[in-house]
Motif scaffolding. Sequence first.
Motif, PDB file in Angstrom:
ATOM      1  N   ALA A 390       0.854  -1.209   0.000  1.00 42.48           N
ATOM      2  CA  ALA A 390       0.000   0.000   0.000  1.00 42.48           C
ATOM      3  C   ALA A 390       0.890   1.260   0.000  1.00 42.48           C
ATOM      4  O   ALA A 390       0.939   1.992   0.996  1.00 42.48           O
ATOM      5  N   PRO A 391       1.603   1.528  -1.077  1.00 38.58           N
ATOM      6  CA  PRO A 391       2.478   2.711  -1.123  1.00 38.58           C
ATOM      7  C   PRO A 391       1.659   4.001  -1.247  1.00 38.58           C
ATOM      8  O   PRO A 391       0.553   3.992  -1.780  1.00 38.58           O
ATOM      9  N   ASP A 392       2.208   5.113  -0.753  1.00 42.44           N
ATOM     10  CA  ASP A 392       1.527   6.401  -0.882  1.00 42.44           C
ATOM     11  C   ASP A 392       2.327   7.330  -1.803  1.00 42.44           C
ATOM     12  O   ASP A 392       3.313   6.926  -2.428  1.00 42.44           O
ATOM     13  N   ASP A 393       1.929   8.601  -1.871  1.00 44.23           N
ATOM     14  CA  ASP A 393       2.570   9.545  -2.782  1.00 44.23           C
ATOM     15  C   ASP A 393       4.036   9.770  -2.444  1.00 44.23           C
ATOM     16  O   ASP A 393       4.852  10.028  -3.333  1.00 44.23           O
ATOM     17  N   ARG A 394       4.370   9.664  -1.158  1.00 44.17           N
ATOM     18  CA  ARG A 394       5.769   9.855  -0.783  1.00 44.17           C
ATOM     19  C   ARG A 394       6.654   8.772  -1.387  1.00 44.17           C
ATOM     20  O   ARG A 394       7.774   9.035  -1.800  1.00 44.17           O
ATOM     21  N   VAL A 395       6.116   7.578  -1.472  1.00 44.58           N
ATOM     22  CA  VAL A 395       6.868   6.483  -2.081  1.00 44.58           C
ATOM     23  C   VAL A 395       7.070   6.758  -3.569  1.00 44.58           C
ATOM     24  O   VAL A 395       8.158   6.525  -4.120  1.00 44.58           O
ATOM     25  N   GLN A 396       6.033   7.288  -4.250  1.00 42.48           N
ATOM     26  CA  GLN A 396       6.174   7.586  -5.670  1.00 42.48           C
ATOM     27  C   GLN A 396       7.262   8.631  -5.897  1.00 42.48           C
ATOM     28  O   GLN A 396       8.068   8.503  -6.831  1.00 42.48           O
ATOM     29  N   ASP A 397       7.303   9.647  -5.058  1.00 46.73           N
ATOM     30  CA  ASP A 397       8.352  10.668  -5.206  1.00 46.73           C
ATOM     31  C   ASP A 397       9.729  10.064  -4.971  1.00 46.73           C
ATOM     32  O   ASP A 397      10.704  10.412  -5.653  1.00 46.73           O
ATOM     33  N   GLN A 398       9.835   9.157  -3.997  1.00 46.05           N
ATOM     34  CA  GLN A 398      11.120   8.507  -3.725  1.00 46.05           C
ATOM     35  C   GLN A 398      11.570   7.680  -4.922  1.00 46.05           C
ATOM     36  O   GLN A 398      12.744   7.691  -5.300  1.00 46.05           O
TER      37      GLN A 398
END
Length: 704
Positions: A390-398
């Motif tokens: 369950a990744p969030d937007d912070r993971v996408q930026d990383q």
Amino acid sequence: MPTAEPRTGTGTETPSEPDPDPDPDPETAAETAETAAETAAGSELAAEQTHLAESRAALRRMREHAAGLSADVAADWVSKQFLESLLDQRVAALADHPGTPLFFGRMDHDGTGPATLDLPPTMYVGRRHVHDGDQGRPLVLDWRAPVSRAFYQAGPADPMGWRRRRRFGFQGGELTAFEDEPLDGRALGPSAILTEEIERPRTGPMRDIVATIQPEQDVIVRADLPCTVCVQGAPGTGKTAVGLHRAAYLLFTHRERLARSGVLIVGPNRAFLAYISAVLPALGEVRVDQATIEDLLGAPDAAEPAAVGALKGDARMAEVLRRALWRQIAKPEEGLVVTRGASRYRLADHEVREIAAALRGTVRYANGRASFAQRLAHQILVRMEQRGEAPDDRVQDQVARSRPVKALLDRVWPKVTAEQVLFRLLSDAELMRAAAKGVLDEDEQAAIMWAKPFRSFRSARWTLADRALLDELNDLIERTPSLGHLVVDEAQDLSAMQLRALGRRCATGSATVLGDLAQGTTPWSARSWTEVLGHLGQDGEVTELTLGFRVPGPVLDYAARLLPHVAPELEAPRSLRAGSDALTVRRVPDLAEAVAAAARDALARPGSVGLIVPDADAAACAEALSAAGLAPEVLGPESDGAGRLLVVPATLAKGLEYDHVIVAEPAAIAAAEARGLARLYVVLTRAVTSLTVLHTTDLPAELA
């Protein structure tokens, strides 16, 4: 200048007295009536002078009040700095110029018209609003206020509810005369005060024309902000002044909006900008930027043949540059693998290609690069979710900033600058062929490529035409910020690519485009205003001004002999001024001696003197004048042209004017460049009072 009201009387009636002499002498009666009229006029003039003194005192109090305000009420340091800046601007805008009339006109009505029912019976019109601080009573109304429109537009056909227009004559800031014009349809001759103001000798920078704006000019000045206006103006028709006054009007009417978005004046050179620099401050507008096209795009490092510059300035180069930029993107040949912890996530090469293809050419290059990274990261997140994470937007930026994504990004969608792209285009024949295919033929491609390429883009020397290409590429990479309004003077001399650069700077705003197709002197000069507006990306109406107020009739007629050869489609200009002795054309045996004599004669009369010569002869003519005991100043690109006697190279004369102009060797001016006849047309129309043409060789056949 008249010292009393010479046309309609003073408006003051004296009660009739019984005449003790039943048969008075007619001459005595006439003298008595004339004396009474002069007395009444003198009394009314004194009343107007009193109103001027009262208005100046009120303006001084307004300025003192503004200067006494404090920015300490601001909540934080940034707000305080901003408020201090606004207060400083307000104080500067309220400055009184003793040599400039505070008001120049007055309108009277008797309250019978519906348009004037709620207005005071007398309205003074001036350069700025002045009110009585104690009572709030308006002493002078700003010329830009809606109610002031009647001063310029009211006439016998439509008095707009007003009964009388009064104009004031000034000398050195002192009110010395007035002149009334009834608006009831009575036929009157031309206004002496208006004519004198138009013909008044000038030295130094350009003056405002708020006292002399004509109805057709006022319509342009008051065009609304969303409207782009294009003015084709013959010499002396006031097109430059109209453009500047429109900027002042828009700043007054849309103050808050334009304070945020900005107004910019673009002129052909520094000498021209120095010449017009005093107009807007005199109208209370102190925050308007001025620039040349070189200031906006960058000064050139090198020159190039005119034919090459014209080709680079062609609008077709926009497509060549667009293709060259997008060819910097490489075709993805491999997929993407991202490792997070013990897990690895993979995108196949065809998926990477699909993402790149979907973005290519649909957004600006830099935004596309950022979006490419985000879309790659998003697909990795989809893979994570497919595995139950369950990744969030912070993971996408990383992920978007991860090393594998950055490496793929640099291989496929590299970060580039405009200089890098143009360097590759002008030095790589293969890239040129691919980008220019179907747009430029082989000869044109070869013409614009560097014969001897530079070692790197950092050592490249860019020409003026290259600067416009770089600006186009910069906008393809990242959007150029837009201003609220742009005033472009001498627009006919700008190339299509330069016009595109200016159009980007008013993409969400509007423009005032000024020029004269007959004065186009560059190899890429425009042939129609429709073409100019198209390159700017603006829809606008073209208004033609052909009635001249500044250049005397004989001078304008003489220069107009060239029109069939430089702009046959234009209507020949007309002048309101007779100037029967304004033109002298003389063949002389010794040019230096004749130039010195003509300059000495011109200096004996009021006003500025401009000696316009072929560029190559400027230094020699200045030496000849100095040897004759005169003190000339040679006008240069950066000089302010404030001297009384100026030696003006012909290529810098555009947009300037002098009371007395001496033109030396018109044939040499015409022969110096490809559009030399257009340059000569410019040179011959710089005179406000007199033109003296001196030549030792034959005049150009088109002129003779």
